[in-house]
Design an enzyme around this catalytic site. Structure first.
Site, PDB file in Angstrom:
ATOM      1  N   VAL A 128       5.894   2.264   6.510  1.00 10.49           N
ATOM      2  CA  VAL A 128       5.206   0.981   6.636  1.00 10.49           C
ATOM      3  C   VAL A 128       5.357   0.151   5.368  1.00 10.49           C
ATOM      4  CG1 VAL A 128       3.028  -0.175   7.153  1.00 10.49           C
ATOM      5  CG2 VAL A 128       3.546   2.042   8.197  1.00 10.49           C
ATOM      6  N   LYS A 129       5.698  -1.118   5.558  1.00 11.57           N
ATOM      7  CA  LYS A 129       5.869  -2.045   4.444  1.00 11.57           C
ATOM      8  C   LYS A 129       4.549  -2.734   4.104  1.00 11.57           C
ATOM      9  CE  LYS A 129      10.738  -3.304   4.658  1.00 11.57           C
ATOM     10  NZ  LYS A 129      11.684  -4.441   4.736  1.00 11.57           N
ATOM     11  N   ILE A 130       4.226  -2.715   2.816  1.00  9.45           N
ATOM     12  CA  ILE A 130       3.095  -3.453   2.268  1.00  9.45           C
ATOM     13  C   ILE A 130       3.616  -4.237   1.071  1.00  9.45           C
ATOM     14  CG2 ILE A 130       0.856  -3.269   1.106  1.00  9.45           C
ATOM     15  CD1 ILE A 130       0.245  -0.814   2.741  1.00  9.45           C
TER      16      ILE A 130
END
Length: 346
Positions: A128-130
């Site tokens: 997951v990209k943050i």
């Protein structure tokens, strides 16, 4: 490269045809963002328009955004299945498909961490990209602690990469202290090397700086090499990932380390067609004259020094603002695709 060095290749696209081809070239993962997800939907638009109509009928009170993000989830899960064999073979370190948190949540650390945890539940091999914003750094640590493998995004500079790498390390250490699994997690910290170059060119033009234009092609490469040195020095467990390609130096100069290269599919095609066999050069320093030119640009100094910016300053960096706006615009474009299905023009 993938056979003779520890450098891994990921595909910067979740479009199925592109990802399938890239896997044949040795790709062992895929990255995505709102712009890329939108491109994947547009590449098979009639199919996804039909699915949008189905989702709208199934959920009559759903908003345009909720319907659009349901489609993004389905696009991502479908692509993730292609990488499951690699994920199992690499025990979680590779074989992952990136999903990016909604850029509209970029001011809310709790919401980012919660969405990251939800996305990670959609498939075993989702990463997951943050964003590496001030709020994002907080969310990165918390989501890592919850067991989410993070791909840090909206990251262009050494201070952002180091702050994100240390946030991941704190999250991993909290899990280690509680006896929770970290061995099968696969966090990466992206540096969008080409977007740093883009911003430096804007600054040079805006401020009327007299610099060698060829030297500006090395900004992202120099920042990546410096971040790689610092990650090794500090023993940070996350791998660095290079993305947002603008030139071949961002391939040839970054091969050799335990990192990830994630060029867009169009750049992979160019690299495959070139016949070039890149040699390990990641540990080689950037030419002193080139580095001197870059260090004459104040924004590069901020981007290159590990203490060049504090997290409180990340959000104001030009490349951060530019990229966040592009991601927010992609969200708006996705809303429009949904709107055209559920409220067709007369």
């Amino acid at each position: 490269m993938t056979e003779t060095t520890p450098t891994a290749l990921w595909n910067d696209s979740s479009t199925l045809s592109e990802l399938t081809t890239a896997i044949g070239w040795g790709a062992v993962g895929a990255t995505c963002n709102p712009v890329i997800a939108l491109a994947a939907i547009r590449s098979d638009l009639p199919r996804w328009q039909a699915r949008i109509a189905e989702i709208a009928a199934e959920h009559p009170t759903a908003t345009e955004s909720e319907i659009g993000w349901q489609v993004v989830e389905e696009v991502s899960v479908e692509a993730a299945k292609l990488l499951e064999p690699t994920f199992e073979a690499h025990r979680g370190r590779n074989g992952r498909l990136s999903m990016q948190t909604d850029p509209r949540l970029h001011r809310d650390a709790a919401a980012l961490a919660a969405q990251a945890e939800y996305f990670a539940s959609l498939a075993p091999n989702v990463i997951v990209k943050i964003p590496a914003t001030e709020v994002g750094i907080e969310a990165i640590e918390e989501a890592t602690y919850r067991g989410v493998s993070i791909n840090v995004t909206v990251s262009f500079t050494v201070p952002q990469a180091v702050a994100a790498g240390e946030a991941i390390e704190r999250g991993l250490a909290r899990r280690d202290a509680e006896g929770l699994d970290t061995a099968t997690m696969g966090p990466v910290v992206t540096i969008m090397v080409g977007r740093l170059d883009d911003w430096l060119k804007v600054v040079v033009e805006r401020d009327g700086l007299d610099v060698d234009a060829d030297h500006l092609e090395w900004g992202g490469v120099a920042a990546f090499k410096e971040a790689y040195r610092i990650f090794g020095e500090r023993g940070l467990r996350a791998r660095l990932l290079a993305a947002a390609y603008r030139n071949s130096l961002q391939w040839t100069e970054l091969v050799g380390g335990d990192i990830v290269l994630s060029p867009p599919f169009s750049w992979q095609e160019k690299f495959e067609a070139s016949g070039h066999d890149p040699q390990p050069r990641l540990d080689l320093p950037v030419d002193a004259d080139v580095l001197a030119t870059l260090l004459s640009i104040p924004d590069f100094v901020r981007a290159y020094a590990a203490d060049g910016m504090t997290p409180a300053e990340f959000d104001a960096f030009g490349a951060t603002r530019t990229t966040l706006r592009q991601f927010l615009e992609a969200d708006a474009d996705l809303d429009r695709i949904v709107r055209d299905v559920i409220v067709p023009a007369p």
